[in-house]
Structure formats: C-alpha cells, structure tokens
Design a protein around this motif. Structure first.
Motif, PDB file in Angstrom:
ATOM      1  N   LEU A  55       0.872  -1.335   0.141  1.00 47.55           N
ATOM      2  CA  LEU A  55       0.032   0.042   0.066  1.00 47.55           C
ATOM      3  C   LEU A  55       0.893   1.075   0.223  1.00 47.55           C
ATOM      4  O   LEU A  55       0.650   2.482  -0.736  1.00 47.55           O
ATOM      5  CB  LEU A  55      -0.898  -0.082   1.277  1.00 47.55           C
ATOM      6  CG  LEU A  55      -2.225  -1.030   1.252  1.00 47.55           C
ATOM      7  CD1 LEU A  55      -2.705  -0.915   2.524  1.00 47.55           C
ATOM      8  CD2 LEU A  55      -3.004  -0.532   0.107  1.00 47.55           C
ATOM      9  N   SER A  56       1.949   1.209   0.634  1.00 44.09           N
ATOM     10  CA  SER A  56       2.765   2.449   0.744  1.00 44.09           C
ATOM     11  C   SER A  56       3.395   2.655  -0.631  1.00 44.09           C
ATOM     12  O   SER A  56       3.664   3.562  -0.955  1.00 44.09           O
ATOM     13  CB  SER A  56       3.826   2.229   1.786  1.00 44.09           C
ATOM     14  OG  SER A  56       5.017   3.274   1.896  1.00 44.09           O
ATOM     15  N   ARG A  57       3.997   1.594  -1.105  1.00 45.43           N
ATOM     16  CA  ARG A  57       4.492   1.770  -2.528  1.00 45.43           C
ATOM     17  C   ARG A  57       3.566   2.278  -3.586  1.00 45.43           C
ATOM     18  O   ARG A  57       3.727   2.920  -4.404  1.00 45.43           O
ATOM     19  CB  ARG A  57       5.256   0.582  -2.817  1.00 45.43           C
ATOM     20  CG  ARG A  57       6.329   0.060  -2.012  1.00 45.43           C
ATOM     21  CD  ARG A  57       7.184  -1.095  -2.400  1.00 45.43           C
ATOM     22  NE  ARG A  57       8.352  -1.598  -1.452  1.00 45.43           N
ATOM     23  CZ  ARG A  57       8.941  -2.567  -1.835  1.00 45.43           C
ATOM     24  NH1 ARG A  57       8.805  -3.240  -2.971  1.00 45.43           N
ATOM     25  NH2 ARG A  57       9.928  -2.774  -1.212  1.00 45.43           N
ATOM     26  N   LEU A  58       2.410   1.667  -3.380  1.00 42.72           N
ATOM     27  CA  LEU A  58       1.370   1.914  -4.441  1.00 42.72           C
ATOM     28  C   LEU A  58       0.939   3.603  -4.129  1.00 42.72           C
ATOM     29  O   LEU A  58       0.854   4.155  -5.167  1.00 42.72           O
ATOM     30  CB  LEU A  58       0.049   1.029  -4.276  1.00 42.72           C
ATOM     31  CG  LEU A  58      -1.202   1.343  -5.097  1.00 42.72           C
ATOM     32  CD1 LEU A  58      -0.658   0.910  -6.489  1.00 42.72           C
ATOM     33  CD2 LEU A  58      -2.248   0.596  -4.604  1.00 42.72           C
TER      34      LEU A  58
ATOM     35  N   VAL B  48       2.870   5.795  -3.151  1.00 44.11           N
ATOM     36  CA  VAL B  48       4.093   6.757  -3.610  1.00 44.11           C
ATOM     37  C   VAL B  48       4.094   6.852  -5.231  1.00 44.11           C
ATOM     38  O   VAL B  48       3.958   7.662  -5.762  1.00 44.11           O
ATOM     39  CB  VAL B  48       5.376   6.077  -3.237  1.00 44.11           C
ATOM     40  CG1 VAL B  48       6.418   6.927  -4.005  1.00 44.11           C
ATOM     41  CG2 VAL B  48       5.366   6.417  -1.785  1.00 44.11           C
ATOM     42  N   ALA B  49       3.824   5.598  -5.992  1.00 43.25           N
ATOM     43  CA  ALA B  49       3.638   5.616  -7.168  1.00 43.25           C
ATOM     44  C   ALA B  49       2.457   6.512  -7.602  1.00 43.25           C
ATOM     45  O   ALA B  49       2.541   7.306  -8.741  1.00 43.25           O
ATOM     46  CB  ALA B  49       3.617   3.819  -7.656  1.00 43.25           C
TER      47      ALA B  49
ATOM     48  N   THR C 257       0.323  11.591 -10.266  1.00 44.61           N
ATOM     49  CA  THR C 257      -0.615  12.395 -10.303  1.00 44.61           C
ATOM     50  C   THR C 257       0.043  13.754 -10.517  1.00 44.61           C
ATOM     51  O   THR C 257      -0.295  14.750 -11.217  1.00 44.61           O
ATOM     52  CB  THR C 257      -1.533  12.368  -9.040  1.00 44.61           C
ATOM     53  OG1 THR C 257      -2.186  11.060  -8.931  1.00 44.61           O
ATOM     54  CG2 THR C 257      -2.358  13.470  -8.873  1.00 44.61           C
ATOM     55  N   VAL C 258       1.068  13.793  -9.641  1.00 39.80           N
ATOM     56  CA  VAL C 258       2.074  15.151  -9.860  1.00 39.80           C
ATOM     57  C   VAL C 258       2.570  15.193 -11.346  1.00 39.80           C
ATOM     58  O   VAL C 258       2.758  16.459 -11.758  1.00 39.80           O
ATOM     59  CB  VAL C 258       2.956  15.193  -8.687  1.00 39.80           C
ATOM     60  CG1 VAL C 258       4.006  16.508  -9.025  1.00 39.80           C
ATOM     61  CG2 VAL C 258       2.556  15.229  -7.463  1.00 39.80           C
ATOM     62  N   VAL C 259       3.141  14.181 -11.794  1.00 39.71           N
ATOM     63  CA  VAL C 259       3.834  14.200 -13.203  1.00 39.71           C
ATOM     64  C   VAL C 259       2.836  14.831 -14.253  1.00 39.71           C
ATOM     65  O   VAL C 259       3.107  15.444 -15.269  1.00 39.71           O
ATOM     66  CB  VAL C 259       4.298  13.111 -13.484  1.00 39.71           C
ATOM     67  CG1 VAL C 259       4.749  12.932 -15.187  1.00 39.71           C
ATOM     68  CG2 VAL C 259       5.458  12.753 -12.836  1.00 39.71           C
ATOM     69  N   ALA C 260       1.444  14.712 -14.070  1.00 37.69           N
ATOM     70  CA  ALA C 260       0.418  15.224 -14.966  1.00 37.69           C
ATOM     71  C   ALA C 260       0.314  16.586 -14.965  1.00 37.69           C
ATOM     72  O   ALA C 260      -0.468  17.313 -15.991  1.00 37.69           O
ATOM     73  CB  ALA C 260      -0.658  14.356 -14.753  1.00 37.69           C
TER      74      ALA C 260
ATOM     75  N   TRP D  16       9.702   4.565   1.304  1.00 36.59           N
ATOM     76  CA  TRP D  16       9.594   4.158   0.308  1.00 36.59           C
ATOM     77  C   TRP D  16       9.099   2.761   0.520  1.00 36.59           C
ATOM     78  O   TRP D  16       9.002   1.846  -0.907  1.00 36.59           O
ATOM     79  CB  TRP D  16      10.862   4.073  -0.453  1.00 36.59           C
ATOM     80  CG  TRP D  16      11.522   5.503  -0.810  1.00 36.59           C
ATOM     81  CD1 TRP D  16      12.639   5.761   0.033  1.00 36.59           C
ATOM     82  CD2 TRP D  16      11.009   6.311  -1.448  1.00 36.59           C
ATOM     83  NE1 TRP D  16      12.556   7.287  -0.158  1.00 36.59           N
ATOM     84  CE2 TRP D  16      11.755   7.594  -1.475  1.00 36.59           C
ATOM     85  CE3 TRP D  16      10.166   6.335  -2.561  1.00 36.59           C
ATOM     86  CZ2 TRP D  16      11.671   8.661  -2.058  1.00 36.59           C
ATOM     87  CZ3 TRP D  16       9.984   7.432  -3.451  1.00 36.59           C
ATOM     88  CH2 TRP D  16      10.680   8.558  -3.301  1.00 36.59           C
ATOM     89  N   GLY D  17       8.575   2.118   1.681  1.00 39.31           N
ATOM     90  CA  GLY D  17       8.101   0.721   1.735  1.00 39.31           C
ATOM     91  C   GLY D  17       9.128  -0.296   1.977  1.00 39.31           C
ATOM     92  O   GLY D  17       8.698  -1.478   2.094  1.00 39.31           O
ATOM     93  N   TRP D  18      10.394   0.278   2.136  1.00 39.11           N
ATOM     94  CA  TRP D  18      11.200  -0.746   2.581  1.00 39.11           C
ATOM     95  C   TRP D  18      11.473  -1.169   4.211  1.00 39.11           C
ATOM     96  O   TRP D  18      10.935  -0.143   5.143  1.00 39.11           O
ATOM     97  CB  TRP D  18      12.716  -0.406   2.172  1.00 39.11           C
ATOM     98  CG  TRP D  18      12.787  -0.184   0.662  1.00 39.11           C
ATOM     99  CD1 TRP D  18      12.872   0.897  -0.016  1.00 39.11           C
ATOM    100  CD2 TRP D  18      13.036  -1.282  -0.283  1.00 39.11           C
ATOM    101  NE1 TRP D  18      12.856   0.573  -1.450  1.00 39.11           N
ATOM    102  CE2 TRP D  18      12.975  -0.651  -1.639  1.00 39.11           C
ATOM    103  CE3 TRP D  18      12.991  -2.720  -0.089  1.00 39.11           C
ATOM    104  CZ2 TRP D  18      12.800  -1.663  -2.656  1.00 39.11           C
ATOM    105  CZ3 TRP D  18      12.932  -3.480  -1.116  1.00 39.11           C
ATOM    106  CH2 TRP D  18      12.935  -2.832  -2.479  1.00 39.11           C
ATOM    107  N   ARG D  19      12.186  -2.013   4.535  1.00 35.80           N
ATOM    108  CA  ARG D  19      12.418  -2.524   6.166  1.00 35.80           C
ATOM    109  C   ARG D  19      13.135  -1.409   6.514  1.00 35.80           C
ATOM    110  O   ARG D  19      14.380  -1.530   5.982  1.00 35.80           O
ATOM    111  CB  ARG D  19      12.630  -3.898   6.321  1.00 35.80           C
ATOM    112  CG  ARG D  19      12.895  -4.155   7.825  1.00 35.80           C
ATOM    113  CD  ARG D  19      13.030  -5.622   7.772  1.00 35.80           C
ATOM    114  NE  ARG D  19      13.709  -6.022   9.383  1.00 35.80           N
ATOM    115  CZ  ARG D  19      13.529  -7.008   9.907  1.00 35.80           C
ATOM    116  NH1 ARG D  19      12.956  -8.031   9.438  1.00 35.80           N
ATOM    117  NH2 ARG D  19      14.073  -7.179  10.917  1.00 35.80           N
TER     118      ARG D  19
END
Length: 212
Positions: free
Chosen positions: A70-73, A75-76, A81-84, A147-150
C-alpha cells in the motif's frame, strides 16, 4: 487509518491470510528481511554492539506486508498524479484545456500529496516485528520507511515507557510505543498482531490486562 487496517485484515483469500507470510519464520532471532526487502539499518539507527548480539522475536504483525505494498502503491500513484501537472499547464496555455479542468487536476494532485504525507506518517511508525536482545536491554523495532522498505530502529528498554504507565489500553486498535526521551513513537496492534514471547514482552511493556 483504523478503517484501512480493518479493511486489510478482512481481505479474503487463503493465499494471503491462511498461512504466515513467506520469510517471516524466525529461529534464534534471525533477521527477517523478506517482508519489506533487504535494506539494512543505517549506522545512525544502529546502537554500538548490536551487530553481534542475538535478538529474540517477541511480537509480529503479519499484515505488515500488505501495508508495504500500500505504501509503495501510494508513492507511485502520487508521482503519476504530480507528473500530470506540467502537461496540464501546457495544454491550458495552448487553449487545449479548460481552467476548471486544470483546477481539478491540481486539486487531485494536492489531495494525493496530502494523503501521501498522512499515510506515510502512519506507515513509517507501524510496527511489523519487535525483538529483544538476550540480555533484555535493547528493543529492536522493525517498521517501514517512506519508500516501503524495512528499517530497524533500536531503543534501550530502559527508555521505553511501559504500557501500564500510559493511557493506552490493550483493547484499543492501536497502542503506542513511547520513550521517556521523547524520541520517535511507534504504533502496534495487539488486536491483530501476535505476541510470540509473552514473558519477554511483559518484561518490556508490563503486564497488560489481556496478557494476564
């Protein structure tokens, strides 16, 4: 966030909840890295002497792997959205997009950023696994990064406030891990998490009503 946790825990499918997460089995306090990757704690997060000490798992939250995705999703999704926004401004300047549509795109991007900050604040403090060293003096908290890493954070047990001295109740969805020094606060769920070693857990957090 409580609603998000309840929704995650109710997800159907034996492939997700019917067995312990792949890579979460622990023997003699071995490092568990598969649930969020292989990122090692930074030097800033390590305490002197912890590299050679053995740690025993006392608590784990199996659904942390879902929150990792969920965290990585999030961020992506926020990045897309911002790139748009730049193309939107360009199209508006060329008369290809209405002002209302540009405001809608900007509002969606702003909302996505706000949600990312809010969700990241919680995800980075949600406890996946707790360990205690053999001497019972150091607590190791496994949680997520932005970023969703441990990431493993070390806290002296003497600096951890027992839950019996806080206003949190074990029956609540989340209880806090606080420190006398006022450093970072973490959240764990006793309702959905699993206490692996009750004796060591009570030595750190006190004897709770649900553990008696």
């Amino acid at each position: 966030m409580a609603a998000v946790l309840r929704a995650v825990m109710r997800l159907p499918g034996p492939a997700v909840w019917g067995r312990p997460l792949y890579g979460l089995q622990c023997c003699n306090g071995q490092d568990l890295r598969r649930w969020v990757g292989s990122r090692s704690p930074t030097l800033k997060e390590k305490q002197p002497g912890t590299e050679t000490e053995k740690f025993q798992m006392i608590y784990r939250f199996d659904a942390i792997r879902i929150f990792r995705y969920l965290s990585r999703l999030k961020v992506a999704q926020t990045a897309l959205t911002v790139v748009a926004l730049p193309p939107g401004f360009y199209w508006y300047s060329q008369g290809l997009m209405a002002f209302d549509s540009l405001c809608l795109v900007g509002g969606i991007a702003g909302f996505a950023l706000a949600m990312l900050c809010w969700m990241s604040y919680f995800f980075r403090r949600l406890v996946g696994i707790l360990y205690v060293n053999e001497s019972g003096t150091m607590l190791r908290v496994a949680h997520l990064t932005f970023w969703g890493w441990r990431q493993d954070t070390y806290c002296p047990v003497a600096d951890v406030i027992p839950m019996t001295e806080t206003q949190d109740r074990p029956q609540e969805l989340f209880v806090r891990i606080q420190q006398y020094s006022g450093k970072q606060t973490f959240y764990l769920t006793l309702r959905y998490g699993r206490i692996v070693d009750r004796e060591r857990f009570t030595q750190v957090f006190g004897v709770l009503d649900t553990l008696k």
